[in-house]
Design an enzyme around this catalytic site. Sequence first.
Site, PDB file in Angstrom:
ATOM      1  CE  LYS A  14      21.523 -40.236  17.157  1.00  0.00           C
ATOM      2  NZ  LYS A  14      20.284 -40.122  17.371  1.00  0.00           N
ATOM      3  NE  ARG A  89      15.997 -38.081  20.525  1.00  0.00           N
ATOM      4  CZ  ARG A  89      16.578 -38.432  20.425  1.00  0.00           C
ATOM      5  NH1 ARG A  89      17.905 -37.582  20.375  1.00  0.00           N
ATOM      6  NH2 ARG A  89      16.926 -39.612  20.008  1.00  0.00           N
ATOM      7  NE  ARG A 128      22.578 -48.781  21.688  1.00  0.00           N
ATOM      8  CZ  ARG A 128      22.794 -47.871  21.450  1.00  0.00           C
ATOM      9  NH1 ARG A 128      23.587 -47.560  20.238  1.00  0.00           N
ATOM     10  NH2 ARG A 128      21.739 -46.931  21.424  1.00  0.00           N
ATOM     11  NE  ARG A 163      20.516 -46.300  25.519  1.00  0.00           N
ATOM     12  CZ  ARG A 163      21.030 -45.569  24.456  1.00  0.00           C
ATOM     13  NH1 ARG A 163      22.429 -44.370  24.084  1.00  0.00           N
ATOM     14  NH2 ARG A 163      19.627 -44.797  24.321  1.00  0.00           N
ATOM     15  NE  ARG A 174      15.715 -44.968  21.521  1.00  0.00           N
ATOM     16  CZ  ARG A 174      16.703 -46.363  22.023  1.00  0.00           C
ATOM     17  NH1 ARG A 174      16.125 -47.501  22.394  1.00  0.00           N
ATOM     18  NH2 ARG A 174      17.759 -46.076  21.706  1.00  0.00           N
TER      19      ARG A 174
END
Length: 216
Positions: A14, A89, A128, A163, A174
């Site tokens: 995204k 969501r 990441r 993060r 998630r």
Amino acid sequence: MKNIILIAAPAAGKGTLSEMLVEKCNYVHISTGDLLRDASREKTELGEKIANMLQNGDLVTDEIVFELLEKRLENKDILNGYILDGFPRTLEQAKKYDELSKKLHIDLGVVIVLDSEYETLKKRIVGRMLCPKCGSVYNTLTGVNTPKVSGICDKCGESLYKRSDDNEESFKNRYDTYLEKTKPLIDYYKEKGNLYFVNSEDKEEMLKSTLEILND
Ligand code: ADP
């Protein structure tokens, strides 16, 4: 430009697609995750409450999300077209957003579902690394965008960070939340007739397919 709603599992692309559309088509990018992370940095009771929810990978309450989103959508810069990333969501959010868009006279636009394999997503999340200064995104596991010097931004030399929710446990949480709460949105928008699927394993192909949908 047509407004876009992106539906995708965590790390399905995204953010990457949004960045490319901002650059190519001048879209405004609205990420509820970013709005929440900004709000979570405020040293208030609300800020701390949001920070806790984010760290666990839990969804933040609709009340908070809608307050931040409505405020953002009142800004005139959205009129040329905007991308909603990370929202809606849940089915509940989708229905409330239908009402909000009517109230603000905003067109729903197109809904794009980004598809990638589970293992690809996990590596993208766990590996990441981000630059706090210029926002560049790196990865230490996928072999794509590996930083040239470990832990340092190629572009501005700043130290990279992770993060706090980019760990395997939070990813699983998630992902399960996505399957349970977000995936049902696909049927909801399919019935409205504005739904499209885009494969997001390869960045350039993802952009090409999206532009075809937008120019249709
Ligand atoms: P990801 O791509 O990993 O889902 P996001 O930046 O979109 O990352 O979201 C990070 C976190 O922010 C989510 O795990 C969730 O806690 C919260 N969040 C973002 N958008 C919403 C939303 N629409 N409703 C509730 N919580 C949200």
